[in-house]
Design a protein around this motif. Structure first.
Motif, PDB file in Angstrom:
ATOM      1  N   ASN A  63      -9.296  -2.575   0.189  1.00 39.56           N
ATOM      2  CA  ASN A  63      -9.594  -1.625  -0.892  1.00 39.56           C
ATOM      3  C   ASN A  63     -11.004  -1.835  -1.395  1.00 39.56           C
ATOM      4  OD1 ASN A  63      -7.002  -0.586  -0.725  1.00 39.56           O
ATOM      5  ND2 ASN A  63      -6.176  -2.109  -2.145  1.00 39.56           N
ATOM      6  N   ARG A  88      -5.555  -6.221  -0.236  1.00 41.81           N
ATOM      7  CA  ARG A  88      -6.631  -6.185  -1.232  1.00 41.81           C
ATOM      8  C   ARG A  88      -7.996  -6.223  -0.563  1.00 41.81           C
ATOM      9  NH1 ARG A  88      -5.015 -11.442  -0.790  1.00 41.81           N
ATOM     10  NH2 ARG A  88      -6.640 -13.046  -0.805  1.00 41.81           N
ATOM     11  N   ARG A 123      -1.597  -4.453  -6.991  1.00 45.06           N
ATOM     12  CA  ARG A 123      -2.915  -4.688  -6.403  1.00 45.06           C
ATOM     13  C   ARG A 123      -3.888  -5.237  -7.452  1.00 45.06           C
ATOM     14  NH1 ARG A 123      -1.648   0.206  -3.646  1.00 45.06           N
ATOM     15  NH2 ARG A 123      -2.814   1.450  -5.180  1.00 45.06           N
ATOM     16  N   ASP A 161       0.812  -1.218   0.000  1.00 45.59           N
ATOM     17  CA  ASP A 161       0.000   0.000   0.000  1.00 45.59           C
ATOM     18  C   ASP A 161       0.841   1.261   0.000  1.00 45.59           C
ATOM     19  OD1 ASP A 161      -2.479  -1.288   0.012  1.00 45.59           O
ATOM     20  OD2 ASP A 161      -2.310  -1.689   2.145  1.00 45.59           O
ATOM     21  N   TRP A 194      -2.991  -8.986  -7.891  1.00 45.31           N
ATOM     22  CA  TRP A 194      -2.730  -9.793  -6.706  1.00 45.31           C
ATOM     23  C   TRP A 194      -3.608 -11.047  -6.605  1.00 45.31           C
ATOM     24  CZ3 TRP A 194       1.183 -10.330  -3.645  1.00 45.31           C
ATOM     25  CH2 TRP A 194       1.032 -11.113  -2.506  1.00 45.31           C
TER      26      TRP A 194
END
Length: 603
Positions: free
Chosen positions: A603, A600, A428, A335, A431
């Motif tokens: 988000n 993940r 991301r 992040d 992932w």
């Protein structure tokens, strides 16, 4: 005989002598004439010899002249070839200059106005221009007049109505601005959407910038992304267009990723396909390679099993090595750190690149102009010009696929044309499929892990478990191996006996040689056969009385073999325990990798 007969004989003799004298005189005269002819022939021969010498000299001179003529012809031919080649190059240069002049005239006639349109658009989107308009430093009527003039001069160029829409925004003319934006979108929707998004961001309207960015992203083809997208992605990831635009971009990239996974699922026939196949090659390249000096004892005792075990062990290292790679490439974590919003440099670069981007007709004409410039630059050498022309087009001119962009951003970070924020955004995006790919690799490593493995030394073998929790006591196995070697040694010792066939054969040979050969030969042969008989004696003595010594030798060899086998087994058992313990520990690193990428879910 009468006197008359004597006179007649004398007369005949005188006549014969006279005839002989005449013949001798004729021979002398003939010889004299012959000598005169020989003297004449010798004179002529000397003349011929002089002529031959003179002719040889003339031939040598002729050869030299011919060699000089050949050299002159060769030089002339080279000069002619050089002249023809230079003439061809000069002709190509002349043609290129004429065509360049025509294309340059065409360029100025067709596209000169676009330079002014780009300059106007570049000035309109500058923050200082907006401040000047709002402070009444610049009259909005002037801005409107300038943009309308550009629109009249370039009605087919999307940037002219786009600039007119920006001017309408300065004058709060919403209806005129909508019509101008519609005209720009009709000419080139993708570029106009991106222009309006970047312009709104530059003017501080993040909500409208995000809306335009969403439309722009939806219009892109993930299989053919232009190089502008790299700069745009840097601007979005750096939050220069706001959090809402970042969310739209993440949703679009997630959708593109799902689309690529569906394509992969159609390509593969596996029924439980859930993505990640495209990353397995990258992940396996990250695995730890086993050194040849590692686990040498285990390698020797495993035999044919070793290649499969080594490959499974290397696959098991993928999670740990992948985690180490990500920690090195993304030291701030997946992040990152909450850095302040960028100063807008990415938006400025994206706008500058978009405004300066040539249209297809411009790009085609510009390429022709550059080609003729290369021909002139290289003096008409078309091959050299072609090489230089091809080298002028780098990788930046080629579009890339979305998956190639992600692959480059995550696994080729040193060469990627993206900043850290954009690369973390790409991580991301992939992932879920990347984590699934790691799971696949670990599943394969677990599948390759046998429950038990067989260790073989000589003719002895044993099976040991691969689970580190099932401890293996080396003592019983070592004792069993030692007993096995001892038993084999005893069998070999029992096989050492007097070899009576050899003894009888030696006696027969000695008796036969001494009785039937030695008495009938002498000299060197006799000495040779005596030496043969003498050589049979120590052989017989060794065969009859050397059995205890041979048994002792067998026992000594067996003892050395037992010590070596025991040492090899002990070392192999220790390496086997370390080998499979590392295998299990490496697979357990999957949990650490999953935890590292657990962002993940936030988000």
């Amino acid at each position: 005989m009468t006197s008359g007969d004597v006179m007649e004989d004398r007369l005949e003799t005188d006549s014969a002598l006279q005839r002989l004298s005449e013949r001798v005189e004729g021979v002398g005269e003939g010889q004299a004439r012959h000598e005169e002819k020989m003297d004449g022939f010798e004179g002529k021969l000397l003349g011929v010899r002089a002529d031959v010498v003179r002719l040889s000299s003339e031939v040598s001179e002729a050869r030299q002249e011919i060699a000089g003529l050949e050299s002159a012809v060769t030089d002339t031919r080279q000069m002619l070839d050089t002249f023809i080649e230079q003439y061809g190059r000069d002709r190509e240069v002349a043609k290129a200059q004429a065509e360049l002049s025509r294309l340059t005239t065409e360029w100025h006639a067709d596209f000169a106005q676009r330079k002014h349109t780009r300059a106007l658009a570049r000035g309109l989107v500058h923050t200082l221009t907006a401040q000047a308009v709002y402070r009444n430093v610049v009259n909005t009527a002037t801005v409107r007049a300038c943009t309308e003039e550009r629109m009249l001069l370039e009605p087919t160029y999307w940037l002219a109505p786009a600039a007119m829409a920006v001017a309408a925004k300065f004058r709060d003319e919403d209806e005129r601005g909508d019509r101008a934006r519609g005209h720009a979108l009709m000419l080139d929707a993708a570029k106009a959407n991106l222009f309006f998004s970047l312009t709104c961001s530059r003017l501080g309207d993040e909500i409208e910038a995000a809306a335009w960015m969403d439309v722009y992203l939806q219009s892109l083809d993930p299989g053919e992304l232009g190089q502008d997208f790299f700069v745009v992605l840097d601007a979005i990831a750096s939050k220069e267009l706001g959090d809402e635009a970042l969310g739209y971009a993440q949703q679009a990239m997630a959708g593109w990723n799902r689309s690529s996974l569906r394509v992969s699922s159609d390509t593969y026939t596996t029924t439980d396909m859930s993505g990640g196949e495209q990353w397995q090659g990258r992940l396996q390249n990250l695995r730890q390679r086993m050194d040849k000096n590692q686990y040498t004892a285990l390698r020797k005792t495993c035999g044919d099993q070793w290649d499969a075990l080594r490959h499974g062990w290397e696959l098991a290292t993928v999670p740990e090595r992948t985690l180490a790679y990500f920690r090195r490439v993304f030291p701030d974590g997946p992040d990152g750190v909450d850095w302040p919003v960028s100063d807008g440099s990415h938006v400025e670069s994206a706008l500058e690149r978009l405004i300066n981007q040539l249209e297809p007709d411009e790009a085609d004409l510009r390429e022709k102009i550059r080609w003729h410039e290369r021909v002139i630059e290289h003096g008409g050498d078309l091959e050299a010009a072609e090489r230089a022309h091809e080298a002028s087009f780098g990788l930046d001119a080629e579009p890339v696929t979305f998956m190639a962009l992600l692959d480059q951003a995550v696994f080729e970070s040193d060469e990627a044309r993206l900043g850290p924020a954009a690369r973390r955004m790409a991580l991301r995006a992939i992932w879920p499929s990347l984590e699934n790919a790691v799971n696949r690799v670990v599943a394969e490593a677990r599948h390759r892990l046998p429950h038990r493995v067989t260790l073989s030394i000589g003719g002895w073998s044993c099976t040991v478990p691969t689970d580190p929790q099932l401890l293996v006591e080396p003592g019983p196995l070592v004792n069993d191996l030692a007993a096995h070697v001892k038993q084999e040694t005893q069998v070999q010792s029992d096989a050492v006996v007097r070899r009576w066939p050899r003894i009888c054969c030696a006696l027969v040979i000695g008796v036969f040689t001494g009785s039937f050969i030695v008495p009938f030969v002498d000299g060197a042969w006799q000495g040779l056969f005596l030496l043969l008989i003498l050589g049979m004696i120590p052989w017989l003595i060794w065969e009859i009385w050397g059995v205890p010594l041979r048994k002792k030798h067998v026992y000594e060899q067996g003892e050395r073999s037992r010590n070596e086998s025991v040492a090899a087994l002990t070392k192999a058992l220790a390496q086997c325990e370390d080998f499979f313990e590392e295998w299990h520990e490496a697979m357990e690193q999957l949990a650490a990798l999953t935890q590292w990428g657990a962002h993940r879910n936030k988000n």
